[in-house]
Design a protein around this motif. Structure first.
Motif, PDB file in Angstrom:
ATOM      1  N   THR A  65     -42.888   6.597 -20.323  1.00  0.00           N
ATOM      2  CA  THR A  65     -43.598   6.185 -21.540  1.00  0.00           C
ATOM      3  C   THR A  65     -44.969   5.607 -21.167  1.00  0.00           C
ATOM      4  N   GLU A  66     -44.975   4.721 -20.161  1.00  0.00           N
ATOM      5  CA  GLU A  66     -46.238   4.089 -19.740  1.00  0.00           C
ATOM      6  C   GLU A  66     -47.230   5.141 -19.263  1.00  0.00           C
TER       7      GLU A  66
ATOM      8  N   ILE B  68     -48.764   6.784 -22.281  1.00  0.00           N
ATOM      9  CA  ILE B  68     -49.667   5.891 -23.013  1.00  0.00           C
ATOM     10  C   ILE B  68     -50.982   5.715 -22.263  1.00  0.00           C
TER      11      ILE B  68
ATOM     12  N   LYS C 174     -49.183   1.553 -27.796  1.00  0.00           N
ATOM     13  CA  LYS C 174     -47.729   1.688 -27.771  1.00  0.00           C
ATOM     14  C   LYS C 174     -47.135   1.059 -29.025  1.00  0.00           C
TER      15      LYS C 174
END
Ligand code: R5P
Length: 298
Positions: A15-16, A19, A26
């Motif tokens: 996810t990071e 992003i 986020k």
């Protein structure tokens, strides 16, 4: 940028990475499970007039899908403009036919369900066999990204003298492309499935490939029986230890350990499902695609 990235059941590292590379904000969600194991969901971020990107890992989907639906309902209630679902592994795609009288075709039902709640979907190499395109199943726009190039790059970097082997006819679409990108020959085996846990595999003449390293490539390893049978047959022909590569390492039960205990040198997967065997990154494919979409929207 009017996009917000939310994540459900996805690894925070993935996810990071998204992003950071997409330079998006986020979205914040709170998931709560009641003592009776029912779920509640709270969206903390302001989603009004936002385009939402939801990254969701939905292997073992039965419990997770309820949360996804609650998320989509809530986001729309709170004014989100659109929701793009990114599911690197698209579950339920293998049941693509009525194999026995009265049997349900889960891939269609699952696609219809997701189509009701999301505005578009992005996935990596879904199991499209009897159906060839997502839009034969989904009523929303669908993007299929292919892991064949990153897999071929991994093979080029790690395997000497590879022979790419597709363990069944369905795997030809991946095996052929991977062979092309890795400048290697390929063969396709023939598989008969008896039931969920048993298959038999027959090999073509392989005498000319005795000095090659067999590299089995398939879209999914689930029980691992397909790979195990192919490896057993290769061993009977005194071929070298095989490298087994799958886009999606589902690994039902002890499949990974059982496969490692056979005549293999390595079992490798893409990171569509988080697993110790993940050595091939597919997140760059997703990021590249989204960056292209964003630049067209500007
Ligand atoms: C099926 O057609 C797929 O491409 C894979 O060959 C299959 O999902 C592998 O399943 P298993 O690991 O249970 O043999």
């Amino acid at each position: 940028m009017n996009s917000l990235v939310f994540s459900l059941y996805a690894d925070p590292v993935f996810t990071e990475k998204m992003i950071k590379n997409l330079q998006c904000k986020k979205g914040e969600i709170i998931l709560h499970q009641f003592p009776d194991e029912e779920n509640s969901i709270t969206i903390k971020s302001d989603v009004k007039n936002k385009n939402i990107i939801l990254l969701a890992h939905i292997e073992k989907p039965n419990f997770k899908i309820v949360t996804l639906i609650f998320f989509a309902e809530l986001a729309k209630e709170l004014g989100a403009t659109s929701i793009t679902l990114i599911t690197p592994y698209l579950a339920y795609m293998r049941q693509d036919n009525r194999f026995n009288p009265g049997e349900g075709i889960s891939s269609i039902y699952f696609a219809r369900l997701l189509s009701k709640y999301f505005d578009s979907i992005i996935t990596i190499d879904p199991h499209l066999h009897r159906y060839h395109k997502l839009d034969e199943l989904f009523t929303i726009p669908g993007i299929v990204l292919h892991a064949t190039k990153p897999i071929a790059q991994w093979i080029k970097a790690h395997v000497v003298h590879p022979l790419i082997i597709g363990p069944d006819n369905e795997s030809k679409q991946w095996a052929q492309e991977i062979a092309q990108y890795s400048d290697a020959p390929f063969v396709i085996l023939s598989k008969t499935r008896q039931d969920d846990h048993s298959v038999s595999v027959t090999l073509p003449e392989l005498d000319q490939y005795k000095d090659f390293t067999p590299v089995l490539v398939d879209d999914i390893i689930s029980t691992g029986k397909t790979m195990m049978e192919a490896v057993k047959e290769l061993q009977l022909l005194s071929m070298k230890r095989a490298v087994c590569i799958a886009v999606h390492g589902v690994f039902a039960g002890d499949a990974y350990q059982e496969l490692l205990a056979t005549h293999v040198s390595k079992v490798v997967t893409c990171n569509t499902i988080k697993h110790i065997s993940n050595e091939i990154d597919i997140y760059d494919l997703i990021i590249e695609h989204l960056l292209k979409v964003f630049s067209l929207e500007k």
